[in-house]
Design a protein around this motif. Structure first.
Motif, PDB file in Angstrom:
ATOM      1  N   ALA A  64      -6.010  -8.623 -43.125  1.00 35.13           N
ATOM      2  CA  ALA A  64      -7.169  -8.123 -42.378  1.00 35.13           C
ATOM      3  C   ALA A  64      -7.388  -8.958 -41.121  1.00 35.13           C
ATOM      4  O   ALA A  64      -7.733  -8.430 -40.056  1.00 35.13           O
ATOM      5  CB  ALA A  64      -8.408  -8.142 -43.268  1.00 35.13           C
ATOM      6  N   ASN A  69      -6.228  -3.312 -40.460  1.00 36.18           N
ATOM      7  CA  ASN A  69      -7.224  -2.267 -40.713  1.00 36.18           C
ATOM      8  C   ASN A  69      -7.487  -1.382 -39.503  1.00 36.18           C
ATOM      9  O   ASN A  69      -8.104  -0.320 -39.636  1.00 36.18           O
ATOM     10  CB  ASN A  69      -8.545  -2.896 -41.175  1.00 36.18           C
ATOM     11  N   THR A  70      -7.020  -1.811 -38.352  1.00 39.54           N
ATOM     12  CA  THR A  70      -7.225  -1.019 -37.137  1.00 39.54           C
ATOM     13  C   THR A  70      -5.921  -0.723 -36.394  1.00 39.54           C
ATOM     14  O   THR A  70      -5.945  -0.037 -35.372  1.00 39.54           O
ATOM     15  CB  THR A  70      -8.190  -1.748 -36.172  1.00 39.54           C
ATOM     16  N   HIS A  88     -10.698  -6.551 -48.781  1.00 40.08           N
ATOM     17  CA  HIS A  88     -10.469  -6.777 -47.352  1.00 40.08           C
ATOM     18  C   HIS A  88      -9.754  -5.617 -46.655  1.00 40.08           C
ATOM     19  O   HIS A  88      -9.936  -5.418 -45.453  1.00 40.08           O
ATOM     20  CB  HIS A  88      -9.674  -8.067 -47.139  1.00 40.08           C
ATOM     21  N   LEU A  89      -8.944  -4.856 -47.369  1.00 40.27           N
ATOM     22  CA  LEU A  89      -8.213  -3.753 -46.746  1.00 40.27           C
ATOM     23  C   LEU A  89      -8.991  -2.455 -46.861  1.00 40.27           C
ATOM     24  O   LEU A  89      -9.546  -2.133 -47.914  1.00 40.27           O
ATOM     25  CB  LEU A  89      -6.844  -3.578 -47.402  1.00 40.27           C
ATOM     26  N   ASN A  90      -9.023  -1.684 -45.766  1.00 36.08           N
ATOM     27  CA  ASN A  90      -9.607  -0.349 -45.810  1.00 36.08           C
ATOM     28  C   ASN A  90      -8.489   0.689 -45.917  1.00 36.08           C
ATOM     29  O   ASN A  90      -7.321   0.334 -46.086  1.00 36.08           O
ATOM     30  CB  ASN A  90     -10.499  -0.105 -44.587  1.00 36.08           C
ATOM     31  N   GLU A  91      -8.836   1.962 -45.831  1.00 32.01           N
ATOM     32  CA  GLU A  91      -7.825   3.011 -45.987  1.00 32.01           C
ATOM     33  C   GLU A  91      -6.766   2.935 -44.897  1.00 32.01           C
ATOM     34  O   GLU A  91      -5.577   3.182 -45.147  1.00 32.01           O
ATOM     35  CB  GLU A  91      -8.486   4.388 -46.006  1.00 32.01           C
ATOM     36  N   ASN A  92      -7.168   2.586 -43.673  1.00 28.59           N
ATOM     37  CA  ASN A  92      -6.188   2.451 -42.597  1.00 28.59           C
ATOM     38  C   ASN A  92      -5.207   1.323 -42.903  1.00 28.59           C
ATOM     39  O   ASN A  92      -4.004   1.452 -42.661  1.00 28.59           O
ATOM     40  CB  ASN A  92      -6.876   2.185 -41.265  1.00 28.59           C
ATOM     41  N   GLY A  93      -5.710   0.220 -43.459  1.00 27.80           N
ATOM     42  CA  GLY A  93      -4.840  -0.889 -43.826  1.00 27.80           C
ATOM     43  C   GLY A  93      -3.847  -0.506 -44.891  1.00 27.80           C
ATOM     44  O   GLY A  93      -2.669  -0.901 -44.837  1.00 27.80           O
TER      45      GLY A  93
END
Length: 226
Positions: A64, A69-70, A88-93
């Motif tokens: 992250a 994530n971006t 710490h990771l979102n779906e994009n990550g």
């Protein structure tokens, strides 16, 4: 051995720091390229990294910090990535790693992790109610075919690997810089020892190779003998 052979591969300062400071805004990958006397030889670390195992283990927090994530969708590589992450990771990550990896294995104790909402053929999730590095490594070998694994996590997770005797080799690139700061992450963080009875938890090393690189960098390679 019922788990992969592991190598801790890291970039650190001469005083053992793996970050430039105590906040997530400070990071060697972002900051070392800005520092004269350090940036000139930094490329050697990334070149050596390209020769490490085809399985690599990271932490969600570190990734992250590096911006996954971006980030935009990357090209596929032959490397399989394992990430330990709870929040710490979102779906994009997650999608980033699915695009990047041959196989992507997420290890989590979070039943509500966004990875559970993603369907990708190369995404695998190891859910553990409580983190067990040993059991996770056993599963990586038995179920996913991981024979050799490069560990590139933060100081706290590195400390868990050390205390559980799960590091077989250490491969360190030393940058010519002193960072300091008692709250700045080091190669091995986590729980300190308090008694002589705990000395068996130390990682005793045998030097395999010491290479003087360009621009005052060093590469140190060790075998963990006990």
């Amino acid at each position: 051995m019922n788990r992969p052979i592991t190598t801790l591969f890291m970039l650190m300062s001469v005083d053992g720091k793996i970050s430039t400071g105590a906040t997530d805004d400070l990071d060697v990958d972002k900051d070392f390229p800005q520092i004269a006397g350090v940036r000139e030889g930094l490329h050697q670390y990334y070149e050596i990294e390209q020769t490490t195992d085809l399985w690599t283990l990271n932490s969600g927090r570190v990734q992250a910090k590096m911006g996954v994530n971006t980030k935009k969708t990357p090209n596929k590589t032959p490397v399989s990535f394992v990430v330990i992450d709870n929040r710490h990771l979102n779906e994009n990550g997650i999608q980033y790693f699915c695009s990047l990896s041959k196989k992507f294995v997420l290890i989590t104790s979070n039943k509500k992790h966004p990875a559970f909402h993603i369907e990708q053929d190369n995404l695998y999730i190891i859910y553990q109610k409580e983190l067990s590095l040993k059991n996770a490594l056993i599963k990586l070998k038995s179920e996913y075919g991981c024979e050799r694994l490069t560990i590139q996590t933060g100081g706290t997770l590195n400390g868990l690997f050390l205390r559980e005797k799960l590091i077989d080799y250490v491969d360190i690139v030393v940058a010519p810089v002193l960072i300091g700061g008692k709250d700045t992450s080091t190669l091995i963080d986590g729980k300190s020892l308090f008694t002589q009875k705990e000395l068996s938890q130390l990682g005793v090393l045998k030097l395999q190779e010491c290479v003087i690189l360009e621009n005052s960098y060093l590469r140190l390679r060790y075998e963990v003998i006990h």
